[in-house]
Design an enzyme around this catalytic site. Structure first.
Site, PDB file in Angstrom:
ATOM      1  N   ASP A  53       0.813  -1.207   0.000  1.00 38.44           N
ATOM      2  CA  ASP A  53       0.000   0.000   0.000  1.00 38.44           C
ATOM      3  C   ASP A  53       0.853   1.268   0.000  1.00 38.44           C
ATOM      4  O   ASP A  53       2.036   1.249   0.319  1.00 38.44           O
ATOM      5  CB  ASP A  53      -0.883   0.044   1.247  1.00 38.44           C
ATOM      6  N   HIS A 203       3.380  -2.202   3.489  1.00 32.11           N
ATOM      7  CA  HIS A 203       3.543  -0.869   2.931  1.00 32.11           C
ATOM      8  C   HIS A 203       4.930  -0.716   2.317  1.00 32.11           C
ATOM      9  O   HIS A 203       5.935  -1.007   2.975  1.00 32.11           O
ATOM     10  CB  HIS A 203       3.327   0.190   4.012  1.00 32.11           C
TER      11      HIS A 203
END
Length: 253
Positions: A53, A203
């Site tokens: 992400d 992430h």
């Protein structure tokens, strides 16, 4: 002459029908979750769908290189402006796409109130990113991960209308919450390699994830005979990650 006039229209008709019927392989590749459906993990075993992400970011190119060198595929849930304008990282996004990684949506600005936005606000968030991705890769993603994993309020109905499959996760690496790469590794070990494959929350904006956790995951997957695939592929939808754009291409933030 009369026989010929009867024959050719029938041939043309049969050809048109044949073109509309996908092969079994094509049908399999198009099979996947319906728009607006929340998926938390893969629908098949023997795979791991690495999903990142919040990019693109300064580590995106290095991450793509690491994945490419390992023959691994991953999914990038990108934003438009969270860490600078996406067009400033257009080359990295396009390189990931060209290498066969999946580019998916994580909204334009990653709003903290995503789950309480109006339908129009949600539509604007999604379509602004779609316009940028139309410019960068020429495609509209059909997969998205909502900011903060928010699926309440108007989110699912809006994503259904816009044609997005909604992805959350079944393993949280915890990098966003200060966990070290080693602590994240423990979470994967606890989740195990059996059963249907995992879709983790990770992430690409953390150096420890990119430079420590990802190499470890590549090795862990190899040891456990797991194929590293895109989210779409792990859901039986290898050919369905993209659609033709529905909004005009944009080149500014």
């Amino acid at each position: 002459m009369r026989l010929i006039s009867l024959f050719f229209p029938a041939t043309i008709f049969l050809g048109a029908v044949a073109e509309r019927i996908p092969s079994p392989l094509e049908a399999f590749k198009r099979a996947g979750p319906s728009a607006g459906t929340v998926m938390t993990k893969c629908t098949q075993s023997g795979v791991l769908a690495l999903a990142f992400d919040d990019g693109p970011y300064q580590y995106t190119s290095a991450l793509v290189n690491t994945l490419n060198q390992a023959g691994a595929k991953a999914t990038f849930f990108v934003t438009g402006t969270l860490y600078g304008c996406i067009h400033n990282q257009a080359a990295a996004v396009k390189a990931a796409y060209n290498a066969g990684h999946q580019i998916a949506s994580h909204s334009w600005s990653h709003p903290s109130n995503f789950g309480s936005m109006s339908t129009q606000q949600l539509t604007t968030e999604m379509q602004k990113l779609e316009g940028a991705l139309n410019k960068i890769i020429g495609k509209k993603p059909t997969y998205m991960r909502p900011p903060y994993l928010a699926t309440g309020g108007n989110v699912l109905n809006t994503m259904r209308t816009l044609g997005y499959r909604v992805i959350t996760n079944d393993v949280d690496a915890g990098d966003w919450n200060g966990l070290s790469a080693q602590q994240s590794e423990q979470r994967f070990q606890q989740a195990g390699a059996g059963g249907n494959g995992h879709i983790p929350l990770m992430h690409e904006t953390y150096s420890s994830t990119v430079y420590t956790l990802v190499p470890w995951l590549i090795n862990w997957a190899k040891q456990n005979k797991l194929r590293l695939v895109t989210v779409a592929e792990c859901l039986g939808d290898a050919g369905g990650a993209y659609a033709n754009p529905t909004v005009a291409a944009t080149s500014t933030c």
